[in-house]
Scaffold this active site. Structure first.
Site, PDB file in Angstrom:
ATOM      1  N   GLY A 171     -28.527 -36.323 -16.536  1.00 36.71           N
ATOM      2  CA  GLY A 171     -28.063 -36.562 -15.178  1.00 36.71           C
ATOM      3  C   GLY A 171     -26.556 -36.752 -15.124  1.00 36.71           C
ATOM      4  O   GLY A 171     -25.886 -36.263 -14.212  1.00 36.71           O
ATOM      5  N   TRP A 217     -24.964 -33.361 -15.632  1.00 37.20           N
ATOM      6  CA  TRP A 217     -25.071 -32.559 -14.415  1.00 37.20           C
ATOM      7  C   TRP A 217     -23.919 -32.864 -13.474  1.00 37.20           C
ATOM      8  O   TRP A 217     -23.391 -31.976 -12.804  1.00 37.20           O
ATOM      9  CB  TRP A 217     -26.405 -32.855 -13.726  1.00 37.20           C
ATOM     10  CG  TRP A 217     -26.559 -32.207 -12.385  1.00 37.20           C
ATOM     11  CD1 TRP A 217     -26.995 -30.944 -12.116  1.00 37.20           C
ATOM     12  CD2 TRP A 217     -26.275 -32.799 -11.103  1.00 37.20           C
ATOM     13  NE1 TRP A 217     -27.003 -30.710 -10.764  1.00 37.20           N
ATOM     14  CE2 TRP A 217     -26.567 -31.839 -10.115  1.00 37.20           C
ATOM     15  CE3 TRP A 217     -25.816 -34.054 -10.700  1.00 37.20           C
ATOM     16  CZ2 TRP A 217     -26.410 -32.088  -8.757  1.00 37.20           C
ATOM     17  CZ3 TRP A 217     -25.658 -34.311  -9.341  1.00 37.20           C
ATOM     18  CH2 TRP A 217     -25.952 -33.344  -8.392  1.00 37.20           C
ATOM     19  N   HIS A 218     -23.493 -34.122 -13.442  1.00 34.45           N
ATOM     20  CA  HIS A 218     -22.413 -34.510 -12.537  1.00 34.45           C
ATOM     21  C   HIS A 218     -21.081 -33.873 -12.915  1.00 34.45           C
ATOM     22  O   HIS A 218     -20.269 -33.560 -12.034  1.00 34.45           O
ATOM     23  CB  HIS A 218     -22.248 -36.033 -12.517  1.00 34.45           C
ATOM     24  CG  HIS A 218     -23.220 -36.731 -11.622  1.00 34.45           C
ATOM     25  ND1 HIS A 218     -24.464 -37.144 -12.041  1.00 34.45           N
ATOM     26  CD2 HIS A 218     -23.129 -37.098 -10.318  1.00 34.45           C
ATOM     27  CE1 HIS A 218     -25.100 -37.731 -11.034  1.00 34.45           C
ATOM     28  NE2 HIS A 218     -24.317 -37.710  -9.975  1.00 34.45           N
ATOM     29  N   GLY A 219     -20.820 -33.706 -14.171  1.00 40.39           N
ATOM     30  CA  GLY A 219     -19.536 -33.138 -14.552  1.00 40.39           C
ATOM     31  C   GLY A 219     -19.466 -32.782 -16.019  1.00 40.39           C
ATOM     32  O   GLY A 219     -20.166 -33.360 -16.853  1.00 40.39           O
ATOM     33  N   PHE A 224     -18.997 -31.324  -7.293  1.00 40.07           N
ATOM     34  CA  PHE A 224     -20.120 -31.182  -8.220  1.00 40.07           C
ATOM     35  C   PHE A 224     -21.029 -30.040  -7.839  1.00 40.07           C
ATOM     36  O   PHE A 224     -21.895 -29.670  -8.592  1.00 40.07           O
ATOM     37  CB  PHE A 224     -20.930 -32.480  -8.277  1.00 40.07           C
ATOM     38  CG  PHE A 224     -20.114 -33.655  -8.756  1.00 40.07           C
ATOM     39  CD1 PHE A 224     -19.233 -33.521  -9.808  1.00 40.07           C
ATOM     40  CD2 PHE A 224     -20.236 -34.881  -8.145  1.00 40.07           C
ATOM     41  CE1 PHE A 224     -18.483 -34.604 -10.253  1.00 40.07           C
ATOM     42  CE2 PHE A 224     -19.499 -35.980  -8.596  1.00 40.07           C
ATOM     43  CZ  PHE A 224     -18.629 -35.833  -9.640  1.00 40.07           C
TER      44      PHE A 224
END
Length: 492
Positions: free
Chosen positions: A314, A317-319, A492
């Site tokens: 997770g 996924w954000h960066g 994002f």
């Protein structure tokens, strides 16, 4: 095209007026055209990529529905992850290889290959994967028409930052595309709250903390720590405000979309926090990664590992940076630790009745979130390390102490020539009074989300309350707004 910008105001005004003026049977086609126009405003070239991605996913969706095998679902998920990985993570992987091998070629990749990040790629990737997996799990549902599937992915109100919608969230709306006074009132409340959160809370807080995160080595311990608290206020107000505006725009068009926040900072555990923060992402990770990995069905150690894996993913996924991986791993360890202490050792970490302990525990969870915010907000891994190092070492007078009693002590007195105070002190965060009024706003909006039934009682006054609050909101925005930037989750 940001929701709080003049171009979007013009765009949506035109869309809204034409949308309700045309016959009902043409509305979804008009929304589809509006969605691709919205995307094309960002990049015409990448719009063709967007169209290709949706087309391929629709063909794969139909194949999965007719032949629900592991091969087709595996191919669908793999292609979407490759697409996401190429555009979003190729620079990160080259950086990792450069760090591991010190090979010059990997260091030169950003100069050799110029890749533009497609708008909303993180969100629509998860959306189409969810659609494919849901179809694989239950292929008996009616076939989705091609135009409906395209609108599902290209629906512009939730395109740039969610909520991450599933087919069961979206398609029932297509049968209810008629004007609703109740939806219009509710949309107006959401739009006002979103604008206030973004413009009057998040943007001023951003101006306060940006210098600290830009140069953490120059600030004292208190400033470095309080910057995490300030960022928690900012990121909630920014992202929750964006969600409110997205849901508002969708409601104006007759679409119900899922809530993404439910007073997360009133949570008394990490587990509860992630059921209240970015809800659609949290449940996506649970349903499509945590459960397939075995969830809590394969023993204690596997459960703890699964929690750490999904939170780390997770974060990733954000960066594409080490900072986001650290952020996700941090929360995975906290969630695994909570589960171990509560389920294995029988410790009661979450108070149920004692109000003082409930408030205290919520404050502890908020502090834990603020610490993680220092990782999430750091510009790079070096700044993140400097930030945490500075919290424990940058005391107000620590530089002066180095000179006291030494031959260079005269330098302390000499700095008075340049103005009051000492030049051998770390900088202190400015405009701390903002923390007070933004905290009040934070508590107010949390109360609305935590006990919505309390505020529903005033809905009987919608007919005069909405225009009055609208005038007040416009006045506040006109008199108190400051220069702001993009939404945090826009990138994002």
């Amino acid at each position: 095209m940001l929701f709080n910008s003049i171009p979007f105001l013009i765009f949506f005004s035109v869309v809204y007026l034409l949308y309700w003026a045309i016959p009902r049977e043409f509305r979804k086609y008009f929304l589809l055209l509006a969605g691709f126009s919205f995307y094309a405003y960002f990049s015409l070239a990448l719009t063709f990529h967007f169209l290709a991605v949706i087309s391929i996913n629709y063909l794969l969706y139909r194949k999965i529905r007719s032949t629900p095998t592991k091969f087709w679902i595996g191919l669908t998920v793999s292609l979407n992850l490759i697409n996401l990985g190429f555009f979003k993570y190729i620079y990160f992987f080259s950086k990792v290889l450069a760090d591991l091998t010190n090979y010059p070629f990997f260091k030169q990749v950003p100069d050799l290959i110029h890749i533009a990040l497609p708008l909303a790629i993180s969100f629509y990737t998860f959306q189409v994967i969810a659609a494919a997996v849901d179809t694989y799990r239950d292929s008996s549902k009616p076939l989705v028409k091609v135009e409906d599937y395209f609108l599902f992915v290209a629906f512009f109100p939730v395109l740039i930052a969610g909520p991450i919608m599933r087919m069961t969230d979206f398609f029932p709306n297509l049968d209810k595309l008629t004007p609703s006074k109740e939806k219009m009132y509710r949309a107006s409340y959401l739009l006002m709250s979103g604008l206030v959160k973004k413009v009057l809370v998040a943007d001023p807080m951003s101006l306060t903390i940006s210098p600290v995160f830009g140069s953490p080595a120059e600030y004292d311990s208190f400033s470095l720590f309080i910057a995490g608290v300030c960022y928690s206020i900012q990121v909630y107000s920014d992202f929750s405000g964006l969600t409110d505006m997205a849901r508002s725009v969708a409601l104006y068009l007759g679409f119900e979309t899922p809530e993404n926040f439910k007073a997360p900072f009133f949570s008394t555990s990490g587990r509860e926090l992630w059921k209240r923060w970015h809800i659609t992402l949290s449940f996506w990770l649970r349903d499509y990664i945590y459960f397939p990995l075995g969830g809590s069905r394969k023993g204690e150690l596997r459960t703890y590992l699964n929690l750490i894996v999904i939170m780390t993913l997770g974060g990733f996924w954000h960066g594409a940076d080490y900072t986001f991986i650290c952020w996700g791993f941090y929360w995975g360890v906290i969630l695994a630790g909570e589960r171990y202490f509560e389920d294995n050792l029988g410790w009661k970490l979450t108070p149920q009745k004692n109000k003082f302990l409930i408030v205290l525990k919520a404050l502890i969870v908020f502090i834990l979130f603020s610490i993680s915010g220092l990782m999430f907000r750091s510009n790079n891994a070096t700044n993140m390390v400097d930030h945490f190092y500075g919290i424990f070492t940058h005391f107000s007078h620590s530089l002066e102490v180095m000179f006291v009693g030494g031959s260079n002590e005269w330098l302390l007195s000499a700095t008075s020539l340049f103005g009051p105070g000492s030049s051998f002190r770390f900088q202190h965060i400015e405009n701390l009074e903002r923390i007070f009024y933004t905290s009040i706003a934070l508590l107010f909006f949390h109360h609305i989300q935590y006990v919505p039934e309390f505020w529903d009682r005033i809905r009987k006054h919608d007919v005069w309350l909405v225009p009055v609050l609208g005038i007040v909101t416009i006045f506040l925005l006109a008199t108190l707004s400051q220069d702001g930037g993009e939404f945090i989750y826009y990138k994002f």
